[in-house]
Design a protein around this motif. Structure first.
Motif, PDB file in Angstrom:
ATOM      1  N   ALA A  87       6.148  -8.321 -10.756  1.00  0.00           N
ATOM      2  CA  ALA A  87       7.435  -7.859 -11.287  1.00  0.00           C
ATOM      3  C   ALA A  87       7.480  -6.347 -11.429  1.00  0.00           C
ATOM      4  CB  ALA A  87       7.701  -8.528 -12.635  1.00  0.00           C
ATOM      5  N   GLU A  88       6.367  -5.763 -11.870  1.00  0.00           N
ATOM      6  CA  GLU A  88       6.321  -4.308 -12.067  1.00  0.00           C
ATOM      7  C   GLU A  88       6.289  -3.562 -10.736  1.00  0.00           C
ATOM      8  OE1 GLU A  88       4.951  -0.344 -12.818  1.00  0.00           O
ATOM      9  OE2 GLU A  88       3.826  -1.846 -11.702  1.00  0.00           O
ATOM     10  N   GLY A  89       5.575  -4.132  -9.763  1.00  0.00           N
ATOM     11  CA  GLY A  89       5.625  -3.611  -8.399  1.00  0.00           C
ATOM     12  C   GLY A  89       4.613  -2.546  -8.022  1.00  0.00           C
ATOM     13  N   ARG A  90       3.915  -1.977  -8.992  1.00  0.00           N
ATOM     14  CA  ARG A  90       3.010  -0.863  -8.697  1.00  0.00           C
ATOM     15  C   ARG A  90       1.842  -1.287  -7.814  1.00  0.00           C
ATOM     16  NH1 ARG A  90      -1.519   0.477 -11.586  1.00  0.00           N
ATOM     17  NH2 ARG A  90      -0.839  -1.008 -13.164  1.00  0.00           N
ATOM     18  N   VAL A  91       1.183  -2.386  -8.174  1.00  0.00           N
ATOM     19  CA  VAL A  91       0.019  -2.830  -7.404  1.00  0.00           C
ATOM     20  C   VAL A  91       0.421  -3.281  -5.998  1.00  0.00           C
ATOM     21  CG1 VAL A  91      -1.839  -4.540  -7.255  1.00  0.00           C
ATOM     22  CG2 VAL A  91      -1.404  -3.358  -9.418  1.00  0.00           C
ATOM     23  N   PRO A  92       1.456  -4.127  -5.843  1.00  0.00           N
ATOM     24  CA  PRO A  92       1.853  -4.498  -4.471  1.00  0.00           C
ATOM     25  C   PRO A  92       2.214  -3.295  -3.607  1.00  0.00           C
ATOM     26  CG  PRO A  92       2.850  -6.000  -6.039  1.00  0.00           C
ATOM     27  CD  PRO A  92       2.229  -4.898  -6.841  1.00  0.00           C
ATOM     28  N   ALA A  93       2.914  -2.321  -4.176  1.00  0.00           N
ATOM     29  CA  ALA A  93       3.298  -1.136  -3.404  1.00  0.00           C
ATOM     30  C   ALA A  93       2.063  -0.341  -2.975  1.00  0.00           C
ATOM     31  CB  ALA A  93       4.235  -0.255  -4.221  1.00  0.00           C
ATOM     32  N   ALA A  94       1.104  -0.222  -3.881  1.00  0.00           N
ATOM     33  CA  ALA A  94      -0.116   0.520  -3.543  1.00  0.00           C
ATOM     34  C   ALA A  94      -0.924  -0.201  -2.470  1.00  0.00           C
ATOM     35  CB  ALA A  94      -0.966   0.710  -4.804  1.00  0.00           C
ATOM     36  N   LEU A  95      -0.967  -1.530  -2.538  1.00  0.00           N
ATOM     37  CA  LEU A  95      -1.676  -2.301  -1.516  1.00  0.00           C
ATOM     38  C   LEU A  95      -0.994  -2.149  -0.159  1.00  0.00           C
ATOM     39  CD1 LEU A  95      -2.396  -5.555  -3.558  1.00  0.00           C
ATOM     40  CD2 LEU A  95      -4.087  -3.847  -2.832  1.00  0.00           C
ATOM     41  N   ALA A  96       0.328  -2.220  -0.149  1.00  0.00           N
ATOM     42  CA  ALA A  96       1.066  -2.061   1.107  1.00  0.00           C
ATOM     43  C   ALA A  96       0.815  -0.682   1.713  1.00  0.00           C
ATOM     44  CB  ALA A  96       2.559  -2.277   0.870  1.00  0.00           C
ATOM     45  N   ASP A  97       0.784   0.356   0.868  1.00  0.00           N
ATOM     46  CA  ASP A  97       0.552   1.716   1.347  1.00  0.00           C
ATOM     47  C   ASP A  97      -0.872   1.909   1.855  1.00  0.00           C
ATOM     48  OD1 ASP A  97       3.128   2.460   0.767  1.00  0.00           O
ATOM     49  OD2 ASP A  97       2.632   3.410  -1.155  1.00  0.00           O
ATOM     50  N   ALA A  98      -1.798   1.091   1.357  1.00  0.00           N
ATOM     51  CA  ALA A  98      -3.209   1.248   1.725  1.00  0.00           C
ATOM     52  C   ALA A  98      -3.545   0.659   3.088  1.00  0.00           C
ATOM     53  CB  ALA A  98      -4.095   0.601   0.665  1.00  0.00           C
ATOM     54  N   VAL A  99      -2.684  -0.179   3.632  1.00  0.00           N
ATOM     55  CA  VAL A  99      -2.987  -0.876   4.886  1.00  0.00           C
ATOM     56  C   VAL A  99      -3.270   0.116   6.010  1.00  0.00           C
ATOM     57  CG1 VAL A  99      -2.026  -2.376   6.681  1.00  0.00           C
ATOM     58  CG2 VAL A  99      -1.668  -2.922   4.270  1.00  0.00           C
TER      59      VAL A  99
END
Length: 205
Positions: A87-99
């Motif tokens: 819901a907060e989105g920080r971790v998913p966004a960081a994982l997506a950027d790390a790919v």
């Protein structure tokens, strides 16, 4: 093999500590493995579901060969854990950027739902805790009924204790079966089956 375990409030204790113990033992045995805790945004601490305080190092995914994401708190919905992080989105966004092409993304238990929120499981063979399989499929994953599912740059494991199997498989994949057997013997732990590999085969050990 450099493994960074991504931590956040409400994660399951064993999802983090199990892989950390396996990989740390491999490192101390001189097998060319390192493991560290990390978190996007560089928070000073994160607390597990059971109240264990952890102190992550700065977020540096380009220094990792594997980013490993634990699960936890998914069924409780009380403001901490995987659902809150989605819901907060920080971790998913960081994982997506790390790919990147040479990075392996891995998960234990409902950590796969964080990878799904990052958009990396769509159309891919994967697994999670049995109670979250429906949500994983709804998010685009192709569920495989296996303890550990290795689809190349995406390696996922089932619930809680499967994190031990995941970590041992990573040691075997990166450092060979003898290295994994050495760590497994020291742990006095027997890996559980099955292991699903990218070729579509179920490997027997």
């Amino acid at each position: 093999m450099r493994v960074h375990i991504v931590v956040f409030d409400g994660m399951d204790d064993l999802d983090v500590v199990g892989p950390f113990a396996v990989l740390g033992m491999a490192g101390r045995a001189g097998l060319g493995v390192s493991v560290r805790l990390t978190a996007p945004g560089d928070p000073p601490h994160a607390t597990t579901r059971g109240g264990l305080p952890l102190h992550p190092e700065p977020w540096a995914p380009r220094d990792a060969d594997v980013l490993l994401v634990p699960g936890g708190g998914y069924g409780q919905g009380d403001g901490a854990g995987v659902r809150a992080e989605i819901a907060e989105g920080r971790v998913p966004a960081a994982l997506a950027d790390a790919v990147r092409p040479d990075l392996v993304l891995a998960s234990v238990c409902t950590g796969a739902l964080l990878l799904a929120a990052a958009g990396v499981v769509t159309g891919r063979p994967c697994t999670t805790h049995h109670r979250a399989v429906g949500d994983l499929v709804e998010a685009g994953g192709v569920h495989v009924d296996a303890r550990v599912v290795d689809d190349g740059d995406l390696v996922t494991a089932g619930g809680v204790t499967s994190g031990l199997d995941l970590a041992l498989w990573l040691v075997e994949r990166f450092r060979g079966p003898d290295a994994a057997e050495r760590v497994q013997s020291a742990l006095e732990y027997e890996r559980r089956e099955p292991l699903w590999l990218r070729a579509g085969e179920v490997a027997a050990r």
